[in-house]
Design an enzyme around this catalytic site. Structure first.
Site, PDB file in Angstrom:
ATOM      1  N   ALA B  92     -46.122 100.396  16.738  1.00 59.27           N
ATOM      2  CA  ALA B  92     -47.380 100.921  17.274  1.00 59.27           C
ATOM      3  C   ALA B  92     -47.242 101.323  18.738  1.00 59.27           C
ATOM      4  CB  ALA B  92     -48.474  99.857  17.137  1.00 59.27           C
ATOM      5  N   LYS B  93     -46.212 100.833  19.399  1.00 59.80           N
ATOM      6  CA  LYS B  93     -45.918 101.168  20.799  1.00 59.80           C
ATOM      7  C   LYS B  93     -47.152 101.059  21.679  1.00 59.80           C
ATOM      8  CE  LYS B  93     -41.776 103.834  19.666  1.00 59.80           C
ATOM      9  NZ  LYS B  93     -41.761 103.744  18.195  1.00 59.80           N
TER      10      LYS B  93
END
Lengths: 281, 281
Positions: B92-93
């Site tokens: 998801a960074k």
């Protein structure tokens, strides 16, 4: 929304306030908490009460994701409910390789109809460009953020003569902060009509410098209110003839009151910000 | 999942393959596309077919967000469906100030039961620490990514004597790449039992250097397959006695076939990766 439309709204309202909908399901007023769809009901009341005092709303995706599918539904409903007269920002700080960035762009610019998305720069050009390909939308690139952690990387100096050093030491080189490099790269990638920068209000010492690097771009400014930044100082340092600022307040507005009249109290604080902004415009 | 459990799974399966579920609703096989809940049906078939050949699954959140609420539902269903024997990564960074990072941690570690989340470092310590507070979960910090844009910031040199320069030039200073600074900071923030780094397989020239900086940490390695990185090279450079690598393949596995037997074809490719990994372990 075009820059001309945004600017017209700012001068019509005499406000460059963005209200941040960081809606935490555990902080809702008691009378709402048990209602179905409480997050959206809360946002709806806040929007109805504050819309005359602000020109933008910023949805902080984290708070909606924390509530799972119901939260994502509330985010979509809220995005739909924000009036078309208001600039609609998804504060999602996304950033990934090209084919993934394209999917994030689709999520926020097509599946939902946001005007703008905040984007993290770490992964470089090809992680940012897919957002800029939407020429009627805005990319808001992280520049210098409001938090203490900005010191760890954003405020580190990098060499200006990039790429040529293979040894461990170099002769005297010109240097600039990482956040400056990010802003300069951003200027190459986008225009002042599709790109803004996030500049924290707590970074007062750097504001003049940043404004000189990006003299025509809008800044989205968090950090006023709960985080302690000064609206007066950021306004005096960075306002442009056509505005050039969106100053965000989240917690100080939406949690101004805890009772049944929470929206009235939120409106009062939003009005107070707008009153002060009128003086600076 | 603890490191000991992950390592036991790697040696039991003789595989350190992570299958990336970058499931694009526009790329599903024809016979699935019209089905209700097609994204989850696709993932379920892929998981059933590949689980004997891999030790981890990585859900790329962008592809689910692009499909809106239905996509988020499919993500939750998929996360639930991944067997408890497999390490479950949300790619998801995310990265934001502390109170927001806490909400992202809640989303992926509590509302959904992922073992690990990828996190972007730009905003520094207080944007990463809320994830590390979950001591039974893993934070996977972006180090040196697989894309060309890594050159823009990650591969820029920063001065090692940080913070003391006010002028535009400095005398000779030691320098290191931004990504090295990120990894070193990460070593201060987390341990080799709750922190990994994302290191792109396309960054072969840097792998030895990175392994010497972080000799005990797991790396999550994207970039093999569609992006062109070599499994052999990354394995020979960075495997540890207890594994120390999760090599991800997404498109090359899940889109191996386009017909009704897509899952069989995916399993064949996953098996091929695992066969090769067995040689290197």
């Amino acid at each position: 929304m075009t820059r001309a439309q945004l600017v017209a709204n700012i001068f019509a309202k005499r406000s460059y306030l963005c209200v941040g909908l960081d809606t935490d399901s555990t902080k809702l007023p008691d009378h709402l908490r048990e209602q179905p769809n409480a997050i959206f009901q809360f946002n709806k009341a806040i929007i109805d009460a504050t819309k005359d005092h602000c020109v933008a709303y910023k949805i902080n995706t984290a708070f909606y994701e924390a509530a799972g599918v119901k939260g994502w539904e509330a985010m979509e409903q809220t995005a739909d409910y924000i009036p078309a007269t208001h600039f609609k920002i998804a504060d999602a700080k996304r950033g990934d390789i090209g084919n993934t960035a394209s999917q994030y762009a689709k999520a926020f610019f097509e599946t939902m109809q946001f005007d703008a998305l905040t984007v993290a720069p770490y992964m470089g050009a090809d992680s940012v460009r897919p957002f800029l390909e939407y020429t009627d939308k805005w990319t808001i690139l992280l520049g210098l953020t409001s938090n203490k952690g900005a010191e760890d990387f954003e405020l580190q100096k990098i060499s200006r003569s990039a790429g040529g050093h293979t040894g461990a030491t170099v002769a005297a080189v010109e240097e600039e902060f990482l956040y400056e490099r990010v802003i300069k790269k951003g200027l190459d990638w986008g225009t002042d009509k599709n790109l803004m920068f996030v500049i924290g209000a707590t970074q007062q010492d750097a504001i003049f410098r940043i404004r000189s690097i990006a003299p025509n771009h809008f800044f989205l400014v968090p950090g006023v209110g709960a985080q302690g930044g000064s609206l007066k100082e950021i306004s005096q340092s960075a306002l442009l003839p056509d505005g050039g600022l969106l100053v965000n307040a989240s917690r100080s507005v939406i949690y101004a009151g805890e009772g049944e009249d929470f929206a009235v109290e939120a409106a009062a604080i939003a009005h107070q910000y707008a009153y002060e902004m009128d003086l600076y415009l």
